[in-house]
Design a protein around this motif. Sequence first.
Motif, mmCIF file in Angstrom:
data_model
loop_
_atom_site.group_PDB
_atom_site.id
_atom_site.type_symbol
_atom_site.label_atom_id
_atom_site.label_comp_id
_atom_site.label_asym_id
_atom_site.label_seq_id
_atom_site.Cartn_x
_atom_site.Cartn_y
_atom_site.Cartn_z
ATOM 1 N N GLY B 54 0.824 -1.210 0.000
ATOM 2 C CA GLY B 54 0.000 0.000 0.000
ATOM 3 C C GLY B 54 0.858 1.260 0.000
ATOM 4 N N ALA B 55 1.964 1.207 0.738
ATOM 5 C CA ALA B 55 2.853 2.369 0.823
ATOM 6 C C ALA B 55 3.407 2.733 -0.557
ATOM 7 C CB ALA B 55 3.996 2.084 1.805
ATOM 8 N N LYS B 56 3.653 1.720 -1.382
ATOM 9 C CA LYS B 56 4.137 1.992 -2.743
ATOM 10 C C LYS B 56 3.057 2.685 -3.568
ATOM 11 C CE LYS B 56 7.356 -1.837 -2.986
ATOM 12 N NZ LYS B 56 7.396 -3.266 -3.304
ATOM 13 N N VAL B 57 1.819 2.240 -3.386
ATOM 14 C CA VAL B 57 0.701 2.855 -4.112
ATOM 15 C C VAL B 57 0.595 4.333 -3.726
ATOM 16 C CG1 VAL B 57 -1.823 2.861 -4.370
ATOM 17 C CG2 VAL B 57 -0.580 0.681 -4.284
ATOM 18 N N VAL B 58 0.655 4.607 -2.420
ATOM 19 C CA VAL B 58 0.511 5.987 -1.939
ATOM 20 C C VAL B 58 1.669 6.853 -2.441
ATOM 21 C CG1 VAL B 58 0.505 7.441 0.121
ATOM 22 C CG2 VAL B 58 -0.810 5.303 0.105
ATOM 23 N N ALA B 59 2.883 6.349 -2.319
ATOM 24 C CA ALA B 59 4.050 7.140 -2.744
ATOM 25 C C ALA B 59 3.969 7.466 -4.230
ATOM 26 C CB ALA B 59 5.342 6.381 -2.425
ATOM 27 N N LYS B 60 3.526 6.501 -5.007
ATOM 28 C CA LYS B 60 3.406 6.733 -6.451
ATOM 29 C C LYS B 60 2.318 7.780 -6.736
ATOM 30 C CE LYS B 60 3.151 4.104 -10.791
ATOM 31 N NZ LYS B 60 4.366 4.660 -11.399
ATOM 32 N N ALA B 75 -9.499 2.363 -8.881
ATOM 33 C CA ALA B 75 -8.437 1.995 -7.936
ATOM 34 C C ALA B 75 -8.010 0.533 -8.097
ATOM 35 C CB ALA B 75 -8.890 2.261 -6.503
ATOM 36 N N THR B 76 -8.963 -0.332 -8.359
ATOM 37 C CA THR B 76 -8.629 -1.752 -8.500
ATOM 38 C C THR B 76 -7.600 -1.947 -9.607
ATOM 39 O OG1 THR B 76 -10.925 -2.203 -7.905
ATOM 40 C CG2 THR B 76 -9.639 -4.062 -8.715
ATOM 41 N N GLU B 77 -7.859 -1.296 -10.771
ATOM 42 C CA GLU B 77 -6.939 -1.437 -11.899
ATOM 43 C C GLU B 77 -5.598 -0.768 -11.625
ATOM 44 O OE1 GLU B 77 -8.377 -0.151 -15.758
ATOM 45 O OE2 GLU B 77 -9.968 -1.662 -15.672
ATOM 46 N N ALA B 78 -5.640 0.426 -11.042
ATOM 47 C CA ALA B 78 -4.396 1.165 -10.782
ATOM 48 C C ALA B 78 -3.511 0.392 -9.798
ATOM 49 C CB ALA B 78 -4.716 2.553 -10.237
ATOM 50 N N ILE B 79 -4.136 -0.230 -8.816
ATOM 51 C CA ILE B 79 -3.380 -1.000 -7.822
ATOM 52 C C ILE B 79 -2.858 -2.292 -8.462
ATOM 53 C CG2 ILE B 79 -3.604 -2.318 -5.674
ATOM 54 C CD1 ILE B 79 -5.557 -0.032 -4.745
ATOM 55 N N ALA B 80 -3.687 -2.914 -9.296
ATOM 56 C CA ALA B 80 -3.271 -4.148 -9.972
ATOM 57 C C ALA B 80 -2.097 -3.887 -10.919
ATOM 58 C CB ALA B 80 -4.445 -4.752 -10.737
ATOM 59 N N SER B 81 -2.032 -2.653 -11.455
ATOM 60 C CA SER B 81 -0.941 -2.339 -12.385
ATOM 61 C C SER B 81 0.410 -2.377 -11.679
ATOM 62 C CB SER B 81 -1.163 -0.973 -13.042
ATOM 63 O OG SER B 81 -0.888 0.069 -12.116
ATOM 64 N N LEU B 82 0.417 -2.303 -10.359
ATOM 65 C CA LEU B 82 1.678 -2.422 -9.609
ATOM 66 C C LEU B 82 1.907 -3.872 -9.165
ATOM 67 C CD1 LEU B 82 1.685 0.767 -7.335
ATOM 68 C CD2 LEU B 82 2.504 0.486 -9.664
ATOM 69 N N GLY B 83 0.997 -4.734 -9.564
ATOM 70 C CA GLY B 83 1.173 -6.157 -9.247
ATOM 71 C C GLY B 83 0.476 -6.608 -7.982
ATOM 72 N N PHE B 84 -0.345 -5.725 -7.389
ATOM 73 C CA PHE B 84 -1.021 -6.094 -6.147
ATOM 74 C C PHE B 84 -2.466 -6.486 -6.440
ATOM 75 C CE2 PHE B 84 1.883 -2.502 -4.686
ATOM 76 C CZ PHE B 84 2.968 -3.353 -4.582
ATOM 77 N N ARG B 165 -13.584 -2.454 -0.744
ATOM 78 C CA ARG B 165 -12.503 -2.230 0.221
ATOM 79 C C ARG B 165 -11.881 -0.871 -0.050
ATOM 80 N NH1 ARG B 165 -12.069 -7.526 2.418
ATOM 81 N NH2 ARG B 165 -14.093 -8.271 1.758
ATOM 82 N N TYR B 166 -11.507 -0.193 1.005
ATOM 83 C CA TYR B 166 -10.979 1.157 0.861
ATOM 84 C C TYR B 166 -9.498 1.250 1.217
ATOM 85 C CZ TYR B 166 -15.970 2.159 0.971
ATOM 86 O OH TYR B 166 -17.308 2.164 0.715
ATOM 87 N N LEU B 167 -8.812 2.132 0.496
ATOM 88 C CA LEU B 167 -7.433 2.472 0.844
ATOM 89 C C LEU B 167 -7.382 3.984 1.002
ATOM 90 C CD1 LEU B 167 -4.406 1.518 1.082
ATOM 91 C CD2 LEU B 167 -4.179 2.233 -1.304
ATOM 92 N N VAL B 168 -6.980 4.441 2.182
ATOM 93 C CA VAL B 168 -6.860 5.878 2.403
ATOM 94 C C VAL B 168 -5.515 6.350 1.846
ATOM 95 C CG1 VAL B 168 -6.701 7.689 4.156
ATOM 96 C CG2 VAL B 168 -8.338 5.813 4.456
ATOM 97 N N ILE B 169 -5.557 7.435 1.077
ATOM 98 C CA ILE B 169 -4.320 8.058 0.597
ATOM 99 C C ILE B 169 -4.061 9.253 1.515
ATOM 100 C CG2 ILE B 169 -3.129 9.095 -1.383
ATOM 101 C CD1 ILE B 169 -4.140 6.236 -1.945
ATOM 102 N N PRO B 170 -3.132 9.095 2.457
ATOM 103 C CA PRO B 170 -2.896 10.197 3.403
ATOM 104 C C PRO B 170 -2.282 11.406 2.681
ATOM 105 C CG PRO B 170 -1.246 8.472 3.684
ATOM 106 C CD PRO B 170 -2.247 7.951 2.678
ATOM 107 N N LEU B 184 9.658 8.288 0.054
ATOM 108 C CA LEU B 184 8.290 8.657 0.435
ATOM 109 C C LEU B 184 7.542 7.465 1.014
ATOM 110 C CD1 LEU B 184 7.313 10.924 -2.597
ATOM 111 C CD2 LEU B 184 7.587 11.672 -0.220
ATOM 112 N N ALA B 185 7.717 6.306 0.390
ATOM 113 C CA ALA B 185 7.002 5.113 0.852
ATOM 114 C C ALA B 185 7.337 4.811 2.313
ATOM 115 C CB ALA B 185 7.324 3.921 -0.042
ATOM 116 N N ALA B 186 8.553 5.155 2.727
ATOM 117 C CA ALA B 186 8.968 4.884 4.107
ATOM 118 C C ALA B 186 8.190 5.734 5.114
ATOM 119 C CB ALA B 186 10.470 5.120 4.257
#
Lengths: 106, 207
Positions: B54-60, B75-84, B165-170, B184-186
């Motif tokens: 998730g941290a990689k998704v947010v940083a990107k 979001a489903t597709e965008a997250i899947a594009s990173l392999g998740f 399912r939700y993912l919050v982007i802080p 950033l991911a850190a």
Amino acid sequence: MSQRDAERVFAAPWEAKVFALQQSLLDAGVFSATEWAERLGAEIAKDDCRDDAEGTAYFRYWLKALECLIAEKGVASADNLTGLSADWLAAAARTPHGKPIELTLK
Amino acid sequence: MAHRHDTDHGSHMSALEARVRALETVLTEKGYIDPAALDVIIDTYETKIGPRNGAKVVAKAWLDPSYRDALQENATEAIASLGFTGRQGEHMVALENGDGVHNMVVCTLCSCYPWPVLGLPPVWYKSAPYRARAVQDPRGVLADFGIALPEETDIRVWDSTAEIRYLVIPERPDGTEGWSEEQLAALVTRDSMIGTGLALAPEAAGA
């Protein structure tokens, strides 16, 4: 990542096993994700007062939900599961400490 | 059977363990599961899937405006594009914090949670107090997590279901201009992606 992220996913091996069994049955199409969420929710709601802040009861609800769904779907009856549990306990009792516990199905 | 040497001490097995063994036995016997596959599933969730995804998704999303748009769009597709991809991540929605809005996620029914990006839920997420209070008193819950938001911030609580399912982007912390995606991911903690925390300040990263 913060320290809090590093906590263990499963508190005991049986929790991991219950999780993996549920995933496999979902993959096999024995029940749907929605059926699972409803059943798990119902189990959690039933026992709500015993669900402490630590959440230690969580995978016990999983186990109950899994046993119920399996019986409902006609995969294995509650009696069948109870009998097998007793067989496993008996097998453990007769296995010397340190040896793998095995159960031979009749 | 061989003669028993040790007549007093058998092996210990709890009633819970026996019930799980019974399930495994009957399901293997009937061909519903492959015992070797169980270990693969367990290993995946213990070591490979977790909030770092998730941290990689947010940083990107912080770095790449087109990715951020894609995340809002689907979001489903965008997250899947990173392999998740995978279970409990089939219908993802990204909730962006900022502009006076803070999003927080709960599952009041049980413990629905976006596994592919956050792994399995933490103990408190599954507890009755969190499930009940997140909706009734989100500010109180945030205070318990050490977070105080301005009076005027609009706190939105989202109830997860088996379908969504939700993912919050802080919000991206100030003072991180020019940081790499990895740096950033850190700063992105698990709690910040549930909405019970904020992304870490640059000083906290220990970089």
